[in-house]
Design a protein around this motif. Structure first.
Motif, mmCIF file in Angstrom:
data_model
loop_
_atom_site.group_PDB
_atom_site.id
_atom_site.type_symbol
_atom_site.label_atom_id
_atom_site.label_comp_id
_atom_site.label_asym_id
_atom_site.label_seq_id
_atom_site.Cartn_x
_atom_site.Cartn_y
_atom_site.Cartn_z
ATOM 1 N N ARG A 66 7.581 -5.522 9.760
ATOM 2 C CA ARG A 66 6.981 -6.740 9.262
ATOM 3 C C ARG A 66 7.421 -7.151 7.953
ATOM 4 O O ARG A 66 7.477 -8.346 7.418
ATOM 5 C CB ARG A 66 5.405 -6.363 9.350
ATOM 6 C CG ARG A 66 4.598 -6.419 10.549
ATOM 7 C CD ARG A 66 3.509 -6.060 10.472
ATOM 8 N NE ARG A 66 2.810 -4.996 10.151
ATOM 9 C CZ ARG A 66 2.528 -3.662 10.772
ATOM 10 N NH1 ARG A 66 2.847 -3.973 12.081
ATOM 11 N NH2 ARG A 66 2.279 -2.432 10.390
ATOM 12 N N GLN A 67 7.769 -6.158 6.936
ATOM 13 C CA GLN A 67 8.380 -6.571 5.632
ATOM 14 C C GLN A 67 9.700 -7.457 5.763
ATOM 15 O O GLN A 67 9.647 -8.436 4.773
ATOM 16 C CB GLN A 67 8.373 -5.252 4.625
ATOM 17 C CG GLN A 67 9.021 -5.402 3.438
ATOM 18 C CD GLN A 67 7.991 -6.523 2.596
ATOM 19 O OE1 GLN A 67 6.815 -6.015 2.155
ATOM 20 N NE2 GLN A 67 8.256 -7.563 2.238
ATOM 21 N N LEU A 68 10.550 -6.982 6.547
ATOM 22 C CA LEU A 68 11.663 -7.709 6.755
ATOM 23 C C LEU A 68 11.538 -9.151 7.155
ATOM 24 O O LEU A 68 12.181 -10.197 6.881
ATOM 25 C CB LEU A 68 12.682 -7.084 7.523
ATOM 26 C CG LEU A 68 13.272 -5.723 6.765
ATOM 27 C CD1 LEU A 68 14.152 -4.734 7.682
ATOM 28 C CD2 LEU A 68 13.874 -5.958 5.616
ATOM 29 N N ARG A 113 0.841 -1.313 -0.081
ATOM 30 C CA ARG A 113 -0.134 0.095 -0.032
ATOM 31 C C ARG A 113 0.987 1.175 0.003
ATOM 32 O O ARG A 113 0.411 2.068 -0.687
ATOM 33 C CB ARG A 113 -0.798 0.003 1.037
ATOM 34 C CG ARG A 113 -2.033 1.054 1.152
ATOM 35 C CD ARG A 113 -3.064 0.875 2.430
ATOM 36 N NE ARG A 113 -4.051 1.835 2.267
ATOM 37 C CZ ARG A 113 -5.173 1.505 1.446
ATOM 38 N NH1 ARG A 113 -5.355 0.047 0.905
ATOM 39 N NH2 ARG A 113 -6.355 2.295 1.265
ATOM 40 N N ALA A 114 1.808 1.190 0.775
ATOM 41 C CA ALA A 114 2.719 2.285 0.903
ATOM 42 C C ALA A 114 3.592 2.572 -0.465
ATOM 43 O O ALA A 114 3.527 3.913 -1.116
ATOM 44 C CB ALA A 114 3.814 2.181 2.157
ATOM 45 N N VAL A 115 4.123 1.421 -1.161
ATOM 46 C CA VAL A 115 4.744 1.564 -2.556
ATOM 47 C C VAL A 115 3.701 2.261 -3.564
ATOM 48 O O VAL A 115 4.094 3.002 -4.282
ATOM 49 C CB VAL A 115 5.317 0.465 -2.904
ATOM 50 C CG1 VAL A 115 5.819 0.440 -4.362
ATOM 51 C CG2 VAL A 115 6.415 -0.150 -1.917
ATOM 52 N N THR A 116 2.488 1.615 -3.422
ATOM 53 C CA THR A 116 1.450 2.192 -4.167
ATOM 54 C C THR A 116 1.041 3.492 -4.310
ATOM 55 O O THR A 116 0.949 4.224 -5.002
ATOM 56 C CB THR A 116 0.213 1.028 -4.332
ATOM 57 O OG1 THR A 116 0.565 -0.280 -4.389
ATOM 58 C CG2 THR A 116 -0.705 1.365 -5.476
ATOM 59 N N GLY A 169 6.810 3.229 4.286
ATOM 60 C CA GLY A 169 5.686 3.096 5.294
ATOM 61 C C GLY A 169 5.981 3.320 6.836
ATOM 62 O O GLY A 169 5.210 3.202 7.454
ATOM 63 N N GLY A 170 7.118 3.590 7.158
ATOM 64 C CA GLY A 170 7.429 3.964 8.446
ATOM 65 C C GLY A 170 8.155 2.396 8.901
ATOM 66 O O GLY A 170 8.247 1.370 8.761
ATOM 67 N N PRO A 171 8.577 2.605 10.247
ATOM 68 C CA PRO A 171 9.265 1.691 10.941
ATOM 69 C C PRO A 171 8.755 0.358 11.191
ATOM 70 O O PRO A 171 9.203 -0.764 10.979
ATOM 71 C CB PRO A 171 9.793 2.069 12.283
ATOM 72 C CG PRO A 171 9.669 3.496 12.023
ATOM 73 C CD PRO A 171 8.736 3.890 11.049
#
Length: 286
Positions: A191-193, A133-136, A184-186
């Motif tokens: 969560r992505q990592l 969502r943040a990338v989009t 998207g923030g820390p």
């Protein structure tokens, strides 16, 4: 360089020509078998005109092609909405997705393997919903919340190729910038990592990090994707993403150049095991 539809036509034509030759038929004999003029077969085989999935089925039947996956791939190249009797899910988003993106998803869904270099963001197949969502939001200027919901939904639906049977074989080289860029923030990045670490443990996913310490490398020219197909035919294609379109490279020399480049990147990157530790250390703030 060509756009996706032209690449699909050429590849479909080349494969149909090969299948006809394997069946021991001339173009004239093939045309008579299906009730066409020889010129129609020639136009299809040279990729100068598109063809309907129903026409491809006729040719495949005439050539005695029974392999279900090869038939499915040929129909997908012809623009069929069916794959083994199943509708291609992305057609439901025709009014939302650009044609180039639908074309990319079509290739991705049919590919047996995907090799990708990413220099800026996590590959779409490995993104969490929040990260996607943040990338989009950053990439699609002016998108409202409903549009964002739909585009993220599509991004997550694409990830089914890693869960299907057999799954897509994914080999990804990530520049360290992908891990360091706070999208998207820390909390989103944490969560992505974590998602990357989970994916790296899957037997059909090979994930390698190219650290900053590797210095300049051949991938600095930009990200790319190489799709390979399980039919054993000459259908592989390189995809280069641009801001307003995707370009496709299909010549043998282009495929060889990008394959060599990807192999060189893998050699310079950390091993999958070292990469897993590196991602963990990045997540811990090292």
């Amino acid at each position: 360089m060509q756009h996706g539809p032209a690449v699909r036509r050429r590849k479909l034509g080349a494969e149909l020509r090969s299948l006809r030759a394997r069946a021991g038929l001339t173009s004239g004999e093939a045309a008579r078998l299906v009730g066409w003029h020889q010129s129609k077969v020639s136009r299809i085989e040279t990729g100068t005109s598109g063809t309907k999935p129903a026409d491809v089925r006729l040719l495949l039947d005439a050539y005695g092609v029974a392999d279900p996956h090869l038939r499915s791939l040929m129909l997908a190249l012809a623009g069929s909405e069916e794959s083994g009797g199943r509708e291609h899910w992305w057609h439901a988003y025709r009014g939302v997705l650009p044609a180039a993106y639908r074309d990319f998803i079509s290739l991705e869904s049919q590919a047996g393997a995907m090799r990708t270099l990413e220099t800026t963001v996590v590959p779409g197949l490995l993104q969490t919903p929040e990260y996607a969502r943040a990338v989009t939001r950053a990439a699609v200027e002016g998108a409202d919340e409903e549009q964002l919901d739909t585009l993220v939904e599509v991004r997550i639906a694409r990830q089914d190729v890693l869960r299907r049977e057999p799954p897509l074989l994914l080999s990804a080289v990530l520049d360290e910038a992908v891990l360091r860029r706070e999208v998207g923030g820390p909390e989103v990045m944490a969560r992505q990592l974590g998602r990357l670490r989970e994916a790296a443990r899957l037997p059909h996913v090979r994930l390698q990090v190219l650290p900053f310490s590797a210095g300049a490398h051949i991938g600095v020219t930009g990200p790319f994707v190489i799709f390979s197909f399980p039919s054993g035919s000459d259908l592989d294609v390189v995809v280069l993403d641009h801001l307003t379109s995707s370009l496709y490279l299909e010549r043998k020399e282009d495929l060889e150049a990008y394959t060599e480049a990807f192999n060189a990147l893998r050699d310079h990157a950390l091993s999958p095991e070292e990469s897993l530790d590196y991602i963990a250390a990045t997540a811990d703030g090292a």
